[in-house]
Design an enzyme around this catalytic site. Sequence first.
Site, PDB file in Angstrom:
ATOM      1  N   LYS A   1       5.603   1.361  -0.169  1.00 60.86           N
ATOM      2  CA  LYS A   1       4.370   2.047   0.255  1.00 60.86           C
ATOM      3  C   LYS A   1       3.972   1.614   1.662  1.00 60.86           C
ATOM      4  O   LYS A   1       3.604   2.434   2.497  1.00 60.86           O
ATOM      5  CB  LYS A   1       3.228   1.774  -0.748  1.00 60.86           C
TER       6      LYS A   1
ATOM      7  N   GLN B   1      -2.757  -1.713  -7.497  1.00 63.42           N
ATOM      8  CA  GLN B   1      -1.402  -1.620  -8.044  1.00 63.42           C
ATOM      9  C   GLN B   1      -1.398  -2.045  -9.512  1.00 63.42           C
ATOM     10  O   GLN B   1      -1.900  -3.112  -9.859  1.00 63.42           O
ATOM     11  CB  GLN B   1      -0.461  -2.534  -7.219  1.00 63.42           C
TER      12      GLN B   1
ATOM     13  N   ASP C   1      -4.763   7.053  -5.603  1.00 60.88           N
ATOM     14  CA  ASP C   1      -3.810   7.278  -6.702  1.00 60.88           C
ATOM     15  C   ASP C   1      -4.202   8.461  -7.585  1.00 60.88           C
ATOM     16  O   ASP C   1      -3.377   8.970  -8.339  1.00 60.88           O
ATOM     17  CB  ASP C   1      -3.769   6.020  -7.587  1.00 60.88           C
TER      18      ASP C   1
END
Length: 281
Positions: A52, A96, A119
């Site tokens: 990422k 995460q 997300d």
Amino acid sequence: MSAKIISGKLLSQKLNSSLKNSIDQIKGIRAPKLTILQIGDNPASNKYIKHKLKSCKNVGIDCDHIKLDQNTTESELEKIIIDLNKNNKVDGVLVQLPLPNQINEKIIKNLIDPKKDADGFNPITLGNVLLDDTEIYPATPLGIIKLLESENINLAGANVTIIGRSNIVGKPLASILINKSATVTICNTKTKNLAKVCKNADILISAAGSANLVTKKFVNKRMTVIDVGSNFVNGKYCGDVDYDKVKKIVKYITPVPGGVGPMTIACLLENVFKLYLNNIK
Ligand code: NAD
């Protein structure tokens, strides 16, 4: 005849390059900014975050990685998220997963401001996906839709079977497909006769996390197979599909690696850019 391979690697490169152009064109204003919060030192998370960070850098997104101790408490993490929510210079916040046991994932997903929900896992974002009233989608389902649309595979009226009903893949993906007028069947571990349920689909999407689950018995010759699975078998990275055998039968297939994975990151970057555009308005 072997299936046509739908390359997520190539499509994500195209999307990333067009995103880089869009970011380059906004001159005089600050770069989009994403903050990634990691709790602990999970090796898979380390790997995903590394990808990422690299991808953000390549397109011109400024990305902060805050790595917190494994023993971080829920209230410590909450405080950091509340501060990031208030920080005008941060456009996207991503926590995460997985989180250590002392932290409730549901509370954390709820806390991220939907206006910074990179997300797309906040319940408000997911509700808006269901209602077909959002710009932000969870990255993996959006990446899958883009893969299908890149080959002009018809979604309206298509019979789509999804293996997996998770909140981050199966359920939002089913909602998007329903909103595109597909007829959707969602399977789980209790589904009876899984192979038979899958066999007649036009599109089969496997997001089970079980290597070699999808065999020749699951497929037909007009089928598109999208493999979301991410598994390691004897140190080798693979999906859910018995790829070598299945690709000889079906019409289209995505590989692992190089299929859904890079599309997930490309769509995450696209989400950050959309959040940024709304934030700087
Ligand atoms: P999850 O564990 O939350 O959900 C898995 C789902 O699959 C569950 O609903 C379960 O009922 C179903 N399932 C599992 N085994 C099954 C079986 N044998 N028969 C029928 N149903 C079965 O997982 P998730 O977070 O949705 O992820 C699924 C897989 O996709 C994992 O391998 C994950 O690593 C991978 N993944 C990949 C990406 C990517 O970008 N490539 C993104 C997200 C998830």
